[in-house]
Design a protein around this motif. Sequence first.
Motif, PDB file in Angstrom:
ATOM      1  N   CYS A   1       0.809  -1.214   0.000  1.00 19.17           N
ATOM      2  CA  CYS A   1       0.000   0.000   0.000  1.00 19.17           C
ATOM      3  C   CYS A   1       0.843   1.264   0.000  1.00 19.17           C
ATOM      4  O   CYS A   1       0.722   2.109  -0.879  1.00 19.17           O
ATOM      5  CB  CYS A   1      -0.945  -0.002   1.199  1.00 19.17           C
ATOM      6  N   LEU A   2       1.720   1.390   0.985  1.00 23.68           N
ATOM      7  CA  LEU A   2       2.493   2.618   1.116  1.00 23.68           C
ATOM      8  C   LEU A   2       3.601   2.728   0.085  1.00 23.68           C
ATOM      9  O   LEU A   2       3.969   3.829  -0.326  1.00 23.68           O
ATOM     10  CB  LEU A   2       3.105   2.717   2.521  1.00 23.68           C
ATOM     11  N   ASN A   3       4.143   1.591  -0.367  1.00 25.41           N
ATOM     12  CA  ASN A   3       5.353   1.624  -1.189  1.00 25.41           C
ATOM     13  C   ASN A   3       5.114   1.460  -2.688  1.00 25.41           C
ATOM     14  O   ASN A   3       5.738   2.153  -3.492  1.00 25.41           O
ATOM     15  CB  ASN A   3       6.317   0.542  -0.699  1.00 25.41           C
ATOM     16  N   VAL A   4       4.246   0.533  -3.071  1.00 29.91           N
ATOM     17  CA  VAL A   4       4.026   0.279  -4.501  1.00 29.91           C
ATOM     18  C   VAL A   4       2.542   0.074  -4.813  1.00 29.91           C
ATOM     19  O   VAL A   4       2.189  -0.666  -5.725  1.00 29.91           O
ATOM     20  CB  VAL A   4       4.837  -0.955  -4.986  1.00 29.91           C
TER      21      VAL A   4
ATOM     22  N   LYS B   1       9.410  11.015  -2.019  1.00 30.42           N
ATOM     23  CA  LYS B   1       9.438  11.823  -0.799  1.00 30.42           C
ATOM     24  C   LYS B   1       8.238  11.523   0.093  1.00 30.42           C
ATOM     25  O   LYS B   1       8.375  11.372   1.316  1.00 30.42           O
ATOM     26  CB  LYS B   1       9.464  13.308  -1.186  1.00 30.42           C
ATOM     27  N   ILE B   2       7.057  11.414  -0.507  1.00 28.10           N
ATOM     28  CA  ILE B   2       5.845  11.142   0.267  1.00 28.10           C
ATOM     29  C   ILE B   2       5.888   9.738   0.857  1.00 28.10           C
ATOM     30  O   ILE B   2       5.531   9.522   2.021  1.00 28.10           O
ATOM     31  CB  ILE B   2       4.595  11.355  -0.607  1.00 28.10           C
ATOM     32  N   ILE B   3       6.334   8.772   0.042  1.00 20.37           N
ATOM     33  CA  ILE B   3       6.453   7.395   0.544  1.00 20.37           C
ATOM     34  C   ILE B   3       7.411   7.350   1.741  1.00 20.37           C
ATOM     35  O   ILE B   3       7.113   6.756   2.779  1.00 20.37           O
ATOM     36  CB  ILE B   3       6.960   6.448  -0.560  1.00 20.37           C
TER      37      ILE B   3
ATOM     38  N   ALA C   1      -6.491  -2.315   1.351  1.00 16.24           N
ATOM     39  CA  ALA C   1      -5.704  -1.943   2.523  1.00 16.24           C
ATOM     40  C   ALA C   1      -6.591  -1.690   3.732  1.00 16.24           C
ATOM     41  O   ALA C   1      -6.266  -2.101   4.856  1.00 16.24           O
ATOM     42  CB  ALA C   1      -4.869  -0.697   2.216  1.00 16.24           C
ATOM     43  N   HIS C   2      -7.722  -0.996   3.522  1.00 16.64           N
ATOM     44  CA  HIS C   2      -8.569  -0.667   4.664  1.00 16.64           C
ATOM     45  C   HIS C   2      -9.241  -1.907   5.249  1.00 16.64           C
ATOM     46  O   HIS C   2      -9.541  -1.957   6.444  1.00 16.64           O
ATOM     47  CB  HIS C   2      -9.599   0.412   4.329  1.00 16.64           C
ATOM     48  N   VAL C   3      -9.443  -2.927   4.424  1.00 19.01           N
ATOM     49  CA  VAL C   3      -9.983  -4.188   4.943  1.00 19.01           C
ATOM     50  C   VAL C   3      -8.919  -4.901   5.770  1.00 19.01           C
ATOM     51  O   VAL C   3      -9.201  -5.446   6.847  1.00 19.01           O
ATOM     52  CB  VAL C   3     -10.474  -5.083   3.792  1.00 19.01           C
ATOM     53  N   ALA C   4      -7.677  -4.893   5.289  1.00 20.18           N
ATOM     54  CA  ALA C   4      -6.579  -5.518   6.038  1.00 20.18           C
ATOM     55  C   ALA C   4      -6.427  -4.876   7.410  1.00 20.18           C
ATOM     56  O   ALA C   4      -6.252  -5.567   8.423  1.00 20.18           O
ATOM     57  CB  ALA C   4      -5.278  -5.404   5.247  1.00 20.18           C
TER      58      ALA C   4
END
Length: 468
Positions: free
Chosen positions: A38-41, A86-88, A321-324
Amino acid sequence: MKIVIIGGGPGGYVAAIRAAHLGAEVTLIENKFLGGTCLNVGCIPTKVLLHTTELLDVLKNDAKELGITVSGYEADWKTLQKRKTKIIKKLVGGVKALLKNNTITQIMGTGVFLNDHQIKVSYNNNQDEISKDEEVIDFDFAIIATGSKPVILPIPGSVHPDVITSDAALSLEAVPESLCIIGGGVIGCEFATIYNAFGCKVTIIEMLPDIVATMDRDIVKPLKDKLIKDGVEIFTRTKVESIKEGPDGLAVTTSSQAGEKIVTAQKVLLSVGRKPELSTLELEKAGIKTERGAIKVNQKMQTNKPHIYAVGDCNGGVMLAHVASAQGIFAVETIVGIRSQIDFKTIPYCVYTKPELAGVGLTEAEAREAGYDVKVGNFPMAVNGKAMIIGETTGLVKYVTDAATGEILGLHMAGPRATDLIVEGALAIHLEATVAELKSTIHAHPTVGESLMEAAHAVKSESIHMMR
């Protein structure tokens, strides 16, 4: 109580923090990067790129009408890539800080089961301040949250270096002249939007009758029309037979009722879904059962070993992601004896294209198939004042309701802020709200959110701002 969590994505790190809140001794093992796909790719980098495409669309199509004279602008892919990185980095750093703040032991390495109460960790070479190569960790409870990986179809030629997955598509050094996307789901349509905005010739090939097949047809149509208007070619009910290198790039041979067609592109993006990532766990040593390539769990997220749980993509459920994260919290609360629940009827599905798509609950087709006497209410964005102000009038709001009781069965939106506003529908379905209750709830003016109230009125043909 010792809880070990394998996987530092949205399911794993959220579970770790919640477990720490509840007083557990927590160890989190991650073999690649904190924040997971989610956050990276995944979620975050794609939305960084999509935000820029929104601005490009405004400059290209709406600037003059909005009173802005633009003498010239340039889409800078390399600068955008730096912003994405930068955001990641900032978000992943935030996760790391949260874990430290909650006194969670973080291990960068690969965890494998030795038995159903021990995990062996092989440390990554870049693990700071570690003088050993591996360690055995005992646990009372374990949560598996190893996520998923892209599906690679066994298409002849799919191993060519210019055939890429979504991971690679996020970080290409330059925008290709042309891109053929195999798969017209959420990921495929988001990448089509990104690359088309940067001047790439995009073609989508989809086997199913329509793109984004899981969402309500009425909200998908505005997106499909916009993609076609912007020059994206879309072929549905079409199968990819092979990929071969040709004189002008990759030749993608397809077949459909219309016959054979060859699509030529510099790059081919495989975007046909994801599958659970279980390859390094050695689940058999812990006696954990799988089914169709996923960890089998019950409604409490427990595996066949009651003290071992599996959350997120690895259990083969809804891969969001939100389900995880919700499953991670639920698993931890179940472990410590808190009565907890997840309402799977309220999972929002979002597509961050332009127009944005969002849906929760049953589609109209699903509700009819389930036997409901269905009544729908639609309200077009073209009539909404705020949508006019921001220049995004494509789309609609649609309620799917039970005609007998007025209960809201589904809410579906296409248009500005759809992915933000869908939470109102999720809450309404969770509370078993009726159309009457939505109608009597005052919505602020001028907002895009007013259209939710208007669509509720439209269920009984009583919308104030629509002609009868």
